[in-house]
Design an enzyme around this catalytic site. Sequence first.
Site, mmCIF file in Angstrom:
data_model
loop_
_atom_site.group_PDB
_atom_site.id
_atom_site.type_symbol
_atom_site.label_atom_id
_atom_site.label_comp_id
_atom_site.label_asym_id
_atom_site.label_seq_id
_atom_site.Cartn_x
_atom_site.Cartn_y
_atom_site.Cartn_z
ATOM 1 N N PRO A 88 2.874 43.584 2.755
ATOM 2 C CA PRO A 88 3.264 44.230 4.020
ATOM 3 C C PRO A 88 3.944 45.580 3.791
ATOM 4 O O PRO A 88 4.152 46.341 4.728
ATOM 5 C CB PRO A 88 4.222 43.217 4.656
ATOM 6 C CG PRO A 88 4.678 42.343 3.542
ATOM 7 C CD PRO A 88 3.598 42.344 2.506
ATOM 8 N N GLU A 115 7.717 34.693 -1.571
ATOM 9 C CA GLU A 115 8.451 35.914 -1.207
ATOM 10 C C GLU A 115 7.780 37.158 -1.769
ATOM 11 O O GLU A 115 8.199 38.282 -1.514
ATOM 12 C CB GLU A 115 9.903 35.841 -1.700
ATOM 13 C CG GLU A 115 10.755 34.847 -0.936
ATOM 14 C CD GLU A 115 10.695 35.066 0.570
ATOM 15 O OE1 GLU A 115 10.836 36.221 1.008
ATOM 16 O OE2 GLU A 115 10.484 34.077 1.293
ATOM 17 N N ARG A 153 -18.967 46.936 4.210
ATOM 18 C CA ARG A 153 -19.787 47.677 5.183
ATOM 19 C C ARG A 153 -20.061 49.116 4.740
ATOM 20 O O ARG A 153 -20.950 49.760 5.260
ATOM 21 C CB ARG A 153 -19.110 47.674 6.556
ATOM 22 C CG ARG A 153 -19.059 46.297 7.191
ATOM 23 C CD ARG A 153 -18.186 46.291 8.436
ATOM 24 N NE ARG A 153 -18.647 47.219 9.460
ATOM 25 C CZ ARG A 153 -19.632 46.991 10.317
ATOM 26 N NH1 ARG A 153 -20.249 45.833 10.291
ATOM 27 N NH2 ARG A 153 -19.980 47.898 11.191
ATOM 28 N N ASP A 168 -20.099 52.693 15.207
ATOM 29 C CA ASP A 168 -18.948 51.806 15.392
ATOM 30 C C ASP A 168 -17.666 52.592 15.659
ATOM 31 O O ASP A 168 -17.554 53.758 15.287
ATOM 32 C CB ASP A 168 -18.733 50.953 14.136
ATOM 33 C CG ASP A 168 -19.661 49.756 14.095
ATOM 34 O OD1 ASP A 168 -20.187 49.379 15.152
ATOM 35 O OD2 ASP A 168 -19.846 49.204 13.000
HETATM 36 C C1 SAM Z 1 5.449 35.915 3.045
HETATM 37 S S1 SAM Z 1 4.681 37.338 2.368
HETATM 38 C C2 SAM Z 1 5.985 38.107 1.481
HETATM 39 C C3 SAM Z 1 6.653 39.175 2.266
HETATM 40 C C4 SAM Z 1 7.733 39.908 1.477
HETATM 41 N N1 SAM Z 1 8.882 39.080 1.239
HETATM 42 C C5 SAM Z 1 8.158 41.138 2.270
HETATM 43 O O1 SAM Z 1 8.884 40.959 3.245
HETATM 44 O O2 SAM Z 1 7.720 42.256 1.938
HETATM 45 C C6 SAM Z 1 3.654 36.655 1.125
HETATM 46 C C7 SAM Z 1 2.458 37.482 0.749
HETATM 47 O O3 SAM Z 1 1.620 37.669 1.857
HETATM 48 C C8 SAM Z 1 0.915 38.879 1.737
HETATM 49 N N2 SAM Z 1 1.104 39.655 2.980
HETATM 50 C C9 SAM Z 1 1.986 39.384 3.958
HETATM 51 N N3 SAM Z 1 1.883 40.248 4.962
HETATM 52 C C10 SAM Z 1 0.916 41.124 4.622
HETATM 53 C C11 SAM Z 1 0.361 42.258 5.252
HETATM 54 N N4 SAM Z 1 0.790 42.689 6.442
HETATM 55 N N5 SAM Z 1 -0.631 42.914 4.613
HETATM 56 C C12 SAM Z 1 -1.075 42.509 3.412
HETATM 57 N N6 SAM Z 1 -0.576 41.423 2.760
HETATM 58 C C13 SAM Z 1 0.415 40.736 3.357
HETATM 59 C C14 SAM Z 1 1.432 39.582 0.497
HETATM 60 O O4 SAM Z 1 0.520 39.374 -0.553
HETATM 61 C C15 SAM Z 1 2.744 38.883 0.251
HETATM 62 O O5 SAM Z 1 3.104 38.907 -1.096
#
Ligand code: SAM
Length: 247
Positions: A88, A115, A153, A168
């Site tokens: 994220p 996490e 794509r 698109d």
């Molecule tokens: C619960 S999340 C961890 C979030 C992290 N503690 C933070 O707040 O930045 C677990 C995993 O989900 C994935 N993930 C969660 N949200 C994402 C997003 N918006 N885009 C891409 N991957 C995401 C990532 O690989 C991350 O390591």
Amino acid sequence: MRIDILTIFPPFFDSPLREGIIHRARERGLLDLRVHDLRAWATDRHRVTDDAPYGGGAGMVMKPEPLSAALEQLRTEHPGARTVLLSPQGRVWNQGLVREYGALPGLILVCGRYEGVDERVIATFIDEEVSIGDYVLTGGETAALVVVETVAREVPGVVGQPESVRQDSFFDGLLDHPHYTRPAEFRGRSVPEALLSGDHAAIARWRRREALRQTLRKRPDLLEKAALTPEDRALLERIKAGDADET
Ligand SMILES: C[S@@+](CC[C@H](N)C(=O)[O-])C[C@H]1O[C@@H](n2cnc3c(N)ncnc32)[C@H](O)[C@@H]1O
């Protein structure tokens, strides 16, 4: 194009990568998708890939050793690939990034869980972090699927009719025009006359105008960056003035 996916849940990808366009692209050798179980690089008896965080607190952290071993191997096997952590905290995925990634020789996608990933793995191996939006998923697998499907794509030959991709939403900075199929009349609403005319130039004009109208209506922010011709700008003014009907 080759894409390696590193995950602790390989079965997550079973169905999505075996259906539709992705499946056909794999069969035809246009996409080489390989899903790897991170646990295969864990060396202890229970194949553990996570551990408690230093400093305490909730949740677990993905251990550096299995990830490092996996990434060392995959990067050696696939030297031109970009190594990407779904996170994220990454660059937010959009059509511009899709196009950039579509031109790469390959990708190694790392799916986080818990996490997240030990920071030293990110510092050592990750070329880029990518986010699919400002919200938090449970794991990177869903995000990896979004990356695979959108990048696929872009690979020549994957979408049977390349002109459909060009039409698109986002391709040229605008949303797509509306679509209709039979019947010509449905619950009191008719298909716009231009689309029934058989006049290709009139159809193309109608589609461009309605793409502009949809974008103005639904995502006016996109118009600021879209590549618009003087004719587009004139059409937009007419649409705004209510002087360009939808038939
Ligand atoms: C619960 S999340 C961890 C979030 C992290 N503690 C933070 O707040 O930045 C677990 C995993 O989900 C994935 N993930 C969660 N949200 C994402 C997003 N918006 N885009 C891409 N991957 C995401 C990532 O690989 C991350 O390591």
